[in-house]
Structure formats: C-alpha cells, structure tokens
Design a protein around this motif. Structure first.
Motif, mmCIF file in Angstrom:
data_model
loop_
_atom_site.group_PDB
_atom_site.id
_atom_site.type_symbol
_atom_site.label_atom_id
_atom_site.label_comp_id
_atom_site.label_asym_id
_atom_site.label_seq_id
_atom_site.Cartn_x
_atom_site.Cartn_y
_atom_site.Cartn_z
ATOM 1 N N GLU A 103 0.832 -1.205 0.000
ATOM 2 C CA GLU A 103 0.000 0.000 0.000
ATOM 3 C C GLU A 103 0.869 1.258 0.000
ATOM 4 O OE1 GLU A 103 -2.150 3.402 1.391
ATOM 5 O OE2 GLU A 103 -0.648 2.366 2.621
ATOM 6 N N VAL A 104 1.925 1.248 0.787
ATOM 7 C CA VAL A 104 2.823 2.406 0.830
ATOM 8 C C VAL A 104 3.595 2.536 -0.479
ATOM 9 C CG1 VAL A 104 4.770 3.464 2.031
ATOM 10 C CG2 VAL A 104 3.030 2.228 3.339
ATOM 11 N N THR A 105 4.023 1.413 -1.042
ATOM 12 C CA THR A 105 4.736 1.432 -2.322
ATOM 13 C C THR A 105 3.886 2.075 -3.409
ATOM 14 O OG1 THR A 105 5.997 -0.564 -1.781
ATOM 15 C CG2 THR A 105 5.815 0.018 -4.107
ATOM 16 N N GLU A 106 2.635 1.692 -3.474
ATOM 17 C CA GLU A 106 1.744 2.226 -4.493
ATOM 18 C C GLU A 106 1.592 3.732 -4.353
ATOM 19 O OE1 GLU A 106 -0.745 2.198 -7.811
ATOM 20 O OE2 GLU A 106 0.614 0.682 -7.020
ATOM 21 N N ARG A 107 1.459 4.205 -3.139
ATOM 22 C CA ARG A 107 1.314 5.644 -2.913
ATOM 23 C C ARG A 107 2.598 6.381 -3.296
ATOM 24 N NH1 ARG A 107 -0.210 6.942 2.943
ATOM 25 N NH2 ARG A 107 -0.323 9.035 2.028
ATOM 26 N N ALA A 108 3.738 5.785 -3.005
ATOM 27 C CA ALA A 108 5.017 6.415 -3.352
ATOM 28 C C ALA A 108 5.201 6.480 -4.866
ATOM 29 C CB ALA A 108 6.171 5.648 -2.707
ATOM 30 N N MET A 109 4.832 5.409 -5.576
ATOM 31 C CA MET A 109 4.991 5.386 -7.025
ATOM 32 C C MET A 109 4.039 6.362 -7.721
ATOM 33 S SD MET A 109 7.512 3.424 -7.692
ATOM 34 C CE MET A 109 8.194 4.099 -6.170
ATOM 35 N N ARG A 110 2.915 6.642 -7.073
ATOM 36 C CA ARG A 110 1.985 7.633 -7.615
ATOM 37 C C ARG A 110 2.424 9.054 -7.281
ATOM 38 N NH1 ARG A 110 -2.301 4.136 -5.531
ATOM 39 N NH2 ARG A 110 -2.549 5.645 -3.820
ATOM 40 N N GLY A 111 3.459 9.188 -6.454
ATOM 41 C CA GLY A 111 3.958 10.510 -6.099
ATOM 42 C C GLY A 111 3.199 11.176 -4.975
ATOM 43 N N GLU A 112 2.441 10.397 -4.198
ATOM 44 C CA GLU A 112 1.614 10.979 -3.136
ATOM 45 C C GLU A 112 2.393 11.220 -1.855
ATOM 46 O OE1 GLU A 112 -1.625 8.311 -2.674
ATOM 47 O OE2 GLU A 112 -2.457 8.665 -4.672
ATOM 48 N N ILE A 113 3.492 10.481 -1.663
ATOM 49 C CA ILE A 113 4.301 10.653 -0.454
ATOM 50 C C ILE A 113 5.773 10.654 -0.840
ATOM 51 C CG2 ILE A 113 2.637 9.672 1.160
ATOM 52 C CD1 ILE A 113 4.017 7.022 0.953
ATOM 53 N N ASP A 114 6.600 11.241 0.000
ATOM 54 C CA ASP A 114 8.035 11.325 -0.250
ATOM 55 C C ASP A 114 8.640 9.923 -0.339
ATOM 56 O OD1 ASP A 114 10.684 12.886 -0.160
ATOM 57 O OD2 ASP A 114 10.900 11.433 1.464
ATOM 58 N N PHE A 115 9.495 9.717 -1.353
ATOM 59 C CA PHE A 115 10.021 8.374 -1.587
ATOM 60 C C PHE A 115 10.936 7.919 -0.453
ATOM 61 C CE2 PHE A 115 13.275 5.456 -3.091
ATOM 62 C CZ PHE A 115 12.482 4.427 -3.588
ATOM 63 N N GLU A 116 11.882 8.769 -0.045
ATOM 64 C CA GLU A 116 12.822 8.337 0.988
ATOM 65 C C GLU A 116 12.101 8.029 2.293
ATOM 66 O OE1 GLU A 116 16.838 9.729 3.439
ATOM 67 O OE2 GLU A 116 16.175 10.855 1.672
ATOM 68 N N GLU A 117 11.167 8.888 2.658
ATOM 69 C CA GLU A 117 10.397 8.653 3.878
ATOM 70 C C GLU A 117 9.653 7.321 3.807
ATOM 71 O OE1 GLU A 117 6.524 10.586 6.222
ATOM 72 O OE2 GLU A 117 7.546 11.718 4.627
ATOM 73 N N SER A 118 9.031 7.082 2.658
ATOM 74 C CA SER A 118 8.268 5.838 2.508
ATOM 75 C C SER A 118 9.193 4.622 2.498
ATOM 76 C CB SER A 118 7.449 5.875 1.221
ATOM 77 O OG SER A 118 8.265 5.710 0.074
ATOM 78 N N LEU A 119 10.378 4.768 1.895
ATOM 79 C CA LEU A 119 11.307 3.642 1.826
ATOM 80 C C LEU A 119 11.791 3.251 3.220
ATOM 81 C CD1 LEU A 119 12.987 1.676 0.090
ATOM 82 C CD2 LEU A 119 14.811 3.403 0.123
ATOM 83 N N ARG A 120 12.173 4.244 3.990
ATOM 84 C CA ARG A 120 12.672 3.931 5.336
ATOM 85 C C ARG A 120 11.574 3.306 6.195
ATOM 86 N NH1 ARG A 120 17.735 5.659 6.156
ATOM 87 N NH2 ARG A 120 18.572 7.351 4.867
ATOM 88 N N ALA A 121 10.326 3.775 6.025
ATOM 89 C CA ALA A 121 9.217 3.203 6.787
ATOM 90 C C ALA A 121 8.969 1.753 6.370
ATOM 91 C CB ALA A 121 7.961 4.038 6.575
ATOM 92 N N ARG A 122 9.072 1.486 5.106
ATOM 93 C CA ARG A 122 8.845 0.112 4.625
ATOM 94 C C ARG A 122 9.984 -0.812 5.043
ATOM 95 N NH1 ARG A 122 8.189 0.972 -1.548
ATOM 96 N NH2 ARG A 122 9.276 2.922 -1.068
ATOM 97 N N VAL A 123 11.209 -0.324 4.911
ATOM 98 C CA VAL A 123 12.365 -1.162 5.278
ATOM 99 C C VAL A 123 12.344 -1.492 6.770
ATOM 100 C CG1 VAL A 123 14.887 -1.199 5.465
ATOM 101 C CG2 VAL A 123 13.801 -0.406 3.353
ATOM 102 N N ALA A 124 11.858 -0.568 7.587
ATOM 103 C CA ALA A 124 11.783 -0.824 9.029
ATOM 104 C C ALA A 124 10.928 -2.041 9.336
ATOM 105 C CB ALA A 124 11.227 0.409 9.749
ATOM 106 N N LEU A 125 9.927 -2.307 8.476
ATOM 107 C CA LEU A 125 9.056 -3.466 8.675
ATOM 108 C C LEU A 125 9.766 -4.785 8.351
ATOM 109 C CD1 LEU A 125 5.737 -2.071 7.113
ATOM 110 C CD2 LEU A 125 6.291 -2.323 9.549
ATOM 111 N N LEU A 126 10.937 -4.689 7.720
ATOM 112 C CA LEU A 126 11.674 -5.903 7.339
ATOM 113 C C LEU A 126 12.616 -6.371 8.453
ATOM 114 C CD1 LEU A 126 12.675 -4.935 3.664
ATOM 115 C CD2 LEU A 126 10.564 -6.005 4.489
ATOM 116 N N LYS A 127 12.643 -5.675 9.553
ATOM 117 C CA LYS A 127 13.543 -6.037 10.651
ATOM 118 C C LYS A 127 13.294 -7.471 11.105
ATOM 119 C CE LYS A 127 14.983 -4.577 15.285
ATOM 120 N NZ LYS A 127 14.801 -3.580 16.383
ATOM 121 N N GLY A 128 14.380 -8.216 11.202
ATOM 122 C CA GLY A 128 14.298 -9.594 11.661
ATOM 123 C C GLY A 128 14.211 -10.626 10.561
#
Length: 402
Positions: free
Chosen positions: A206-231
C-alpha cells in the motif's frame, strides 16, 4: 516549351529478379546521371523511382525505357521537372506507432494530425509485425513539440503508443540505457516480496503504491517500509531473487543493444543485494541501488548510506554518462514510477514503461505494451534484424503466428 532538367521514372508491378538491372542498363545507354533513387517492395509489389538528368536524345530514352518496362510486365510513368532538384528537409523527426492491434483508424488519426501540423511523410517502414505491430514514419517540416503534444492525445484516444523523436545523428551511435528495476526490468516489487517473509506484504504494498503515484516522499516511505523488514533472515533474499520474473523482452533488449555497443545501467530505489545479481546475470555494466543493512545474517530494518531517491536516480544517470563519455542527449531512461521522473527528464529520450498516470502524462514518450524489447523499435531497430542477429548467434526465438 522549357526543356526539362530532370526526369522521374516510376515503375510499378510484380517484383522479380532483374528489374533494377534492366532499368539501369537501359538508362546507362543514354549516359544520364542518377540524382535520386527509392525502391520499396510491399507484398511482392515493387515500386521503383529513379530521378535522372536529361539526355540529348530524350525521345529515344523515353521509348527505350517504355520498352524495357513492357518486357518486364511493369507499368511506367515518366515526369519531367525543371529547377533545383534538391529539397531542403527541415523539422525532420521520426514517429513510431505501436499497437496490439494497430487499426486503420489509429493510422488515419496519425496521418491526419501530421497533415494538420503541416508536416510531410517522407518514408514509412514496418518495424515489427509480432508480438506488436509497429511502423516508423520519417517526417519533414514538423514542429516536433507541437506534433508530440497532438499525437499524445490521439494515442490515448486510440489506445496505441506513439513516440516522436527529432532526427539526430545520435540515434545511430552507441548510447547509455538507464533502467529502473521494480515493475520495469522485472515484474513486481522486490520490497513486497521480502515483506512477505515478515508478514507485512499488504502494508508495504500500500505504501509502495502511494510512493509510485507521487503521493508521499520516496525516501520517507522507503525507510518506513524497510523498518518493517527487521528480523527477516538474509537468506530470504536468495529466495526472493530466485522468484524474480523478468518482464517480457528484457533479455532481448539487453542482448541486442550490447551487440551494438550500447552501455547499460540499472538505477533502482530497491536493493543492491538484488540489483547487483541482476546486473551480473544480464550483462549490465552498472548498477546503483540502496543497500539493506544486515547484521549477524539478519536484516536490521535499516539502510546503509545515502538513499537512491528521485533526485539520486537522475544524478546517477548524469554521473555514469560522464564516466563513460556519453553526452546526456545520447542517454535513454526507462521507468514507471514518480521517483523516475527526474531521470526520465534528464535523459535524451525518457520512456514511461507501463507507468502510473502521473508519469505517463509528464514523460515525453510512453510504452504501454508489456514487451520491453518494443523500445528497440524507437531506436530504429527492426524485428527482422533482431531475429537475424539472434539466429546467427544460435539464440532461438519463438516463431510468429502465421
């Protein structure tokens, strides 16, 4: 009556060996100079146009060429002309039209827009008949920006792809191809595939789609998504890589352009642990991407170093082009998301490939068929040439339908 300065001979009829030989042998007997020459063969029908100087014995030449045409079973037209035979061709450009299928209505719209723009069609060539139908029109007298805007509207109306490029010597030289990876070179998004191992695929998608549409800042969205990959264990990256599917035509695109001396780069907002392996597999020269932080064999949820974002992609294109000595005008960028827009704008030819609406509307050229090797037609390379080169190298390609 003013004596003509030139003669235009136009022969039409069933093609067969020896037509050109007999025509030029006849002309040679009268000592004329050949000023211009064009020939096409369409479904076994030949059209041969020869512009020559005028001999002293004009009636004899007319009679001889008419006899030669009759012996060949062909029709002949002879036109007399006077004045300067050289035509100054300004506003030259290439228009590539691609469709699945390509309808007469679409081509009628294209040719009408060209006429309304005051441009002339100098040549039409078929670039491909399978798996898409593609034609290239060489024009003169065009305002390229105006024509591009008019044809973009038509492309949306007729559901075809239309690219307009100025005629340039750069089109014939080696160029740098810079490609996005996720949803461009490959099918799908790598970060979502990794997130599936952490149980957060839906949230990340869901966050990826919003970032690709230009609705949210890419770096901010990337760091938020990567944080979910912990572990997630680092071994999951091998599973993700093995599950990756290249988009149709990716290998053909790279293989063909490497033969011609092109250089390739993949510049991704994804991860170097994947893109470096892709580059090695495909024979791509350069790869720029983000690096996932891994400690003790586990993803920490962080990124090492600077993020490759929208501005970073354009910067990478310029840096790689400068490193290998290729002008920015000779670069081609391909991408689908909002974070590719700066890169597409920086390139000499920016191509939105099956892109989000925002990207399609801002890119100079859009391809909406699911075949990456379609981009070869925009570079003036025909399907028959691609298949002939593959056959000579022992590469088996699927046979087109009859």
């Amino acid at each position: 009556m003013e004596r003509p300065d030139t003669l235009l001979f136009t022969l039409t009829g069933r093609d067969r060996p020896g037509v050109s030989s007999q025509v030029f042998s006849t002309l040679a007997g009268f000592g004329v100079d050949v000023l211009d020459l064009e020939q096409i063969v369409l479904r076994g029908r030949l059209i041969l146009g020869v512009l020559t100087s005028v001999p002293d014995n004009l009636p004899a030449l007319q009679g001889a060429i008419a006899t030669a045409a009759a012996e060949l079973g062909m029709n002949i037209e002879i036109e007399r002309g006077t004045g300067d035979t050289k035509i100054e061709r300004t506003g030259r450009c290439h228009v590539t039209v691609i469709g699945v299928p390509l309808t007469a209505a679409a081509l009628a719209g294209v040719t009408q827009r060209i006429r309304e723009a005051g441009a002339n069609i100098d040549r039409i060539e078929r670039m491909a008949r399978y798996p898409v139908t593609a034609f290239e029109l060489a024009l003169s007298g065009a305002d390229v920006d105006q024509l591009r805007a008019q044809l973009a509207v038509l492309a949306a109306e007729q559901s075809v792809d239309i690219a307009v490029q100025p005629a340039s010597l750069l089109r014939h030289g080696a160029r740098l191809i810079v490609m996005d990876v996720d949803s461009t070179l490959i099918h799908g998004e790598v970060i979502e595939m990794i997130a599936a191992h952490a149980g957060f695929e839906a949230e990340v998608a869901e966050v990826t789609e919003r970032a690709m549409r230009g609705e949210i800042d890419f770096e901010e969205s990337l760091r938020a998504r990567v944080a979910l990959l912990k572990g997630v264990p680092a071994s999951a990256l091998d599973e993700v890589y093995n599950a990756i599917e290249l988009n149709p035509g990716a290998r053909t695109l790279v293989r063909t352009l490497r033969r011609l001396g092109y250089r390739f780069a993949i510049v991704s907002g994804g991860f170097s642990q994947i893109t470096d392996r892709l580059a090695q597999d495909l024979g791509i020269h350069y790869a720029r991407a983000n690096e996932l932080e891994i400690v003790d064999g586990v993803l920490t949820g962080g990124i090492v170093g600077e993020v490759v974002d929208r501005a970073g992609k354009a910067r990478a294109l310029r840096e790689i082009a400068a490193e290998i000595g290729i002008p920015e005008e000779a670069t081609v960028a391909i991408g689908d998301g909002a974070n590719d827009l700066d890169m597409l704008s920086a390139a000499g030819l920016g191509i939105a490939y099956n892109a989000k609406p925002l990207v399609r509307s801002q890119a100079g050229t859009a391809i909406n068929v699911p075949y990456l090797d379609t981009i070869l037609y925009l570079l003036g390379i025909k399907r028959e040439e691609i298949e002939a080169a593959d056959a000579a190298a022992g590469v088996v390609t699927p046979a087109p339908p009859i």
